[in-house]
Every structure is written in C-alpha cells, then in structure tokens.
Scaffold this active site. Sequence first.
Site, mmCIF file in Angstrom:
data_model
loop_
_atom_site.group_PDB
_atom_site.id
_atom_site.type_symbol
_atom_site.label_atom_id
_atom_site.label_comp_id
_atom_site.label_asym_id
_atom_site.label_seq_id
_atom_site.Cartn_x
_atom_site.Cartn_y
_atom_site.Cartn_z
ATOM 1 N N LEU A 11 4.130 5.640 1.215
ATOM 2 C CA LEU A 11 2.996 6.568 1.180
ATOM 3 C C LEU A 11 1.905 6.031 0.263
ATOM 4 O O LEU A 11 2.182 5.611 -0.860
ATOM 5 C CB LEU A 11 3.460 7.941 0.705
ATOM 6 N N GLY A 52 5.103 5.824 -4.619
ATOM 7 C CA GLY A 52 4.989 4.838 -5.691
ATOM 8 C C GLY A 52 5.193 5.486 -7.059
ATOM 9 O O GLY A 52 4.489 6.417 -7.410
ATOM 10 N N ASP A 86 -0.980 5.740 -13.265
ATOM 11 C CA ASP A 86 -1.908 4.673 -13.683
ATOM 12 C C ASP A 86 -3.346 5.139 -13.860
ATOM 13 O O ASP A 86 -4.226 4.330 -14.120
ATOM 14 C CB ASP A 86 -1.883 3.536 -12.652
ATOM 15 N N ASN A 144 -5.420 5.752 -11.922
ATOM 16 C CA ASN A 144 -6.153 4.954 -10.933
ATOM 17 C C ASN A 144 -6.681 3.616 -11.460
ATOM 18 O O ASN A 144 -7.650 3.078 -10.946
ATOM 19 C CB ASN A 144 -7.270 5.780 -10.290
ATOM 20 N N LEU A 160 -1.094 10.926 3.422
ATOM 21 C CA LEU A 160 -0.912 12.329 3.785
ATOM 22 C C LEU A 160 -2.151 12.791 4.555
ATOM 23 O O LEU A 160 -3.262 12.353 4.229
ATOM 24 C CB LEU A 160 -0.752 13.189 2.518
ATOM 25 N N LYS A 165 -8.360 12.200 -3.370
ATOM 26 C CA LYS A 165 -7.123 12.616 -2.707
ATOM 27 C C LYS A 165 -5.914 11.802 -3.163
ATOM 28 O O LYS A 165 -4.965 11.636 -2.429
ATOM 29 C CB LYS A 165 -7.307 12.542 -1.198
ATOM 30 N N LEU A 225 -2.907 11.953 -5.335
ATOM 31 C CA LEU A 225 -2.148 13.033 -5.974
ATOM 32 C C LEU A 225 -1.073 12.481 -6.899
ATOM 33 O O LEU A 225 -0.713 11.304 -6.814
ATOM 34 C CB LEU A 225 -1.490 13.904 -4.895
HETATM 35 C C1 LIG Z 1 -0.375 8.598 -8.807
HETATM 36 S S1 LIG Z 1 -0.257 7.830 -7.279
HETATM 37 C C2 LIG Z 1 -0.461 6.117 -7.697
HETATM 38 C C3 LIG Z 1 -1.791 5.572 -7.329
HETATM 39 C C4 LIG Z 1 -1.787 4.083 -7.387
HETATM 40 N N1 LIG Z 1 -3.060 3.588 -7.808
HETATM 41 C C5 LIG Z 1 -1.361 3.423 -6.086
HETATM 42 O O1 LIG Z 1 -1.607 2.234 -5.952
HETATM 43 O O2 LIG Z 1 -0.750 4.076 -5.232
HETATM 44 C C6 LIG Z 1 1.471 7.887 -7.034
HETATM 45 C C7 LIG Z 1 1.930 7.741 -5.627
HETATM 46 O O3 LIG Z 1 1.728 8.967 -4.936
HETATM 47 C C8 LIG Z 1 1.557 8.717 -3.560
HETATM 48 N N2 LIG Z 1 0.280 9.339 -3.146
HETATM 49 C C9 LIG Z 1 -0.668 9.886 -3.928
HETATM 50 N N3 LIG Z 1 -1.659 10.417 -3.187
HETATM 51 C C10 LIG Z 1 -1.333 10.176 -1.891
HETATM 52 C C11 LIG Z 1 -1.942 10.475 -0.636
HETATM 53 N N4 LIG Z 1 -3.114 11.114 -0.559
HETATM 54 N N5 LIG Z 1 -1.318 10.071 0.494
HETATM 55 C C12 LIG Z 1 -0.132 9.414 0.443
HETATM 56 N N6 LIG Z 1 0.496 9.121 -0.715
HETATM 57 C C13 LIG Z 1 -0.088 9.499 -1.863
HETATM 58 C C14 LIG Z 1 1.568 7.225 -3.373
HETATM 59 O O4 LIG Z 1 2.856 6.820 -2.990
HETATM 60 C C15 LIG Z 1 1.244 6.731 -4.767
HETATM 61 O O5 LIG Z 1 1.746 5.432 -4.984
#
Ligand SMILES: C[S@@+](CC[C@H](N)C(=O)[O-])C[C@H]1O[C@@H](n2cnc3c(N)ncnc32)[C@H](O)[C@@H]1O
Length: 355
Positions: free
Chosen positions: A163, A183, A187, A189, A209, A221, A223
């Site tokens: 995802l 993941g 971070d 972002n 998503l 978006k 999350l």
């Molecule tokens: C806090 S986010 C990490 C962002 C990071 N910069 C990255 O490379 O994915 C944690 C994880 O949530 C999932 N995630 C967050 N938002 C998402 C979205 N809109 N659609 C799908 N997965 C999402 C992804 O798997 C992501 O790696």
Amino acid sequence: MDSVTKDEKEETQASATMSKKQLRRQQRQEKWLSIKADVRAKEKQRKKRKRREALERGDVMAPTRKKLRTNTMAKSSCKTSVVIDCSLDSYMGEKDITKLVKQIQFCYSSNRRAQNPMQFHVTGVHGQTKARLESIGDYQNWDVNFTSKDYHEVFEKENIVYLSSESENTLQELDPNKAYIIGGLVDHNHHKGLCHSLAIEKGVGHARLPISEFLDMKTRKVLTINHVFDILLKYTEMKNWSQAFCSVIPQRKGAHVKQDVESSSQTDKQESETSSQTDKQESETSSQTDILLQESETRSKSGTQEYETSPQTGTQDCESSSQTGTQECEFSSQTDIQECESSSQTGTQEYETSS
Ligand SMILES: C[S@@+](CC[C@H](N)C(=O)[O-])C[C@H]1O[C@@H](n2cnc3c(N)ncnc32)[C@H](O)[C@@H]1O
C-alpha cells in the site's frame, strides 16, 4: 542517621539545581502517583456501573475483555492478511521508532476489538523496532504474527499488494488471498515515495487507498499506519469505503464525502433495502472473485488531485468516530499504554498541513 542527613542533603541539592518547571513537573508526578490507585479504582467502579446501567436499558454493548479474548485471528472468518513492514528501521530515529511501535499497538488494539480480526502480521522485526517492542512487554504473546523475516519471504510475490499513497493503482476490494503491506515508516514525509519505490524495486504489486474516489480532503492523503490499518479493518466489516474512511479519518483532516458518492450510496441503500436474499448470496460470492486492483487510467489526473485543496461545496462532513470517546487499549502484557486514548487524540498523526 548520617545517611538520612546525606540523602536529605542530596535531595535539597537536586531540587536547588532543578528549574521551576522541572520542580512543578516532579510535584505533579508525585501527586499523581499518590492518587493513581484511587483514581483507577474509582474509574473501574464507574465503568462497571455504566455497563450495568446500559445493560438494564438494553443498549448494544461493546465486547467485554472476556469476549475479546475469544475473538482471535485463528477463529476469525476474515482471512485477509495485513502486514506492517518493519524493515525500514534504518530510516527512523528513536522518537519515530517509539511512534511506530505505538501505532503497531493501536493496530493490535483495533484488531482485538473486532468481531472478526484480520490476519495481522508484523514482518522484518529487528534492530531498534525489536528493542522497543521488547521494552514494552511480552509482545510475543499478542495475537499477532511477529517475524524477523521480510514480507516477501512470508508471502508469495503474486499475492503481495504494497500500500502506498504514491501508487497509480487503486484498491477496489480486499482479497482474502492477498497480503496488504503497510510501510512501517514514521517519517513526517521526509522519505516521500520511499515505500512505493521499494515495492517497484522488489517487483511486487502496489495500490493506494481509494480516498480521492470517495472523499474530498483538505489535507494530504498520506495517512498514519494505524489509520490505514483501521480503514482496512472497517472495510472488511462494512464493505463500504466511504463509511470505512469516515469512521477512521479524523475530522480535523477536513474529510467530506463526495456528493456523487453520497447520493449513490443513498440509492444503494434504498436498493439494498428492497433487495432479495438472492442478491445477498450473489454479492457474497461475487466479492470473492472480484478484481482487486484496477489500473488507474487517470494517473496524472489523480496524482494532482491528491494534493489539491478540496472544494467545500456540495460535500458532507464525515462524522468521524475517532472524534468521540476514548479507546481503551487491550494488551495482553503490561505495556506503558494499557489505557490509551485513540490515536487521533494522541498526536500520532503526522501529516496535517494542507497542501
Ligand atoms: C506514514 S506512511 C509512510 C509514508 C512514506 N513516506 C512512504 O514512503 O510510504 C505509512 C504507510 O501507510 C500506508 N499509507 C499511508 N497513506 C496511504 C494511502 N493513501 N494509500 C495507501 N497506503 C497508504 C503506506 O503503506 C505507507 O508506507
């Protein structure tokens, strides 16, 4: 006597070197420790009383701890696997590792509360994340599959869907035969697109998503891990993305259900109210065979939409359940957040700036 005098002296010296703020904090801490047991006992009594009253009123009750113990992954009818990939340890500092572990705890808490928990895996557990998990208690007794192996060593490549908000593919359904990877990266972002790039490098499937299909959102978006987890969990229960989003995404993210979705879901509701038992059976079988990921034909379009400010007209506010009440975490071990507030109230949400 001498030693008492020495201790007292040291204490006086220590408080003399403390700032006023530190002193106040220490006094507050001492006061809390002195009343903690009493407060907890009263709270327990209050909860018992409220439960009794609700039972007398005939309210639908949240599951008890005893009931929750029986809601295990093994007994669950939900076979969808959701994985937190903890192989990204080296991209985070201590503080973010602590947040990551807290978010894993929130996921576990939600899963345990579900009537039919998802098959929850945490892979690539090593280094700082492992040390942090060990420091909070016997996490290995939780109803979670923890492993030091990486997700691609646990699941068949063709069954993996990583995802990522950066993916050009949109998640349509959840397939019980697939493993959906989140993941394990907190971070703020700083590593934008990292998980997406890593998934491409490994040659595994990926998807985002379907947020922009159902919601207008003021903010980005991307999350948090626990929000993604909760959305997937809600989707397994409700089979409805917009309801799943609305019940999880905090209101401060300014999410609104898109008008067309709103009206079509009302029509759906009316239709479903009049639908026959045969329809239900049909939909149950078709959901098993549904296409899971759909290549988005409008990648460039949705890519820009993702970071646009949502139009405020013709939309309806999400009444997020995360706004209401607190969530009591139920960990089998004595962790430091036995009773914790829901993640939306504890500041684990990192991406709040409107873009
Ligand atoms: C806090 S986010 C990490 C962002 C990071 N910069 C990255 O490379 O994915 C944690 C994880 O949530 C999932 N995630 C967050 N938002 C998402 C979205 N809109 N659609 C799908 N997965 C999402 C992804 O798997 C992501 O790696």
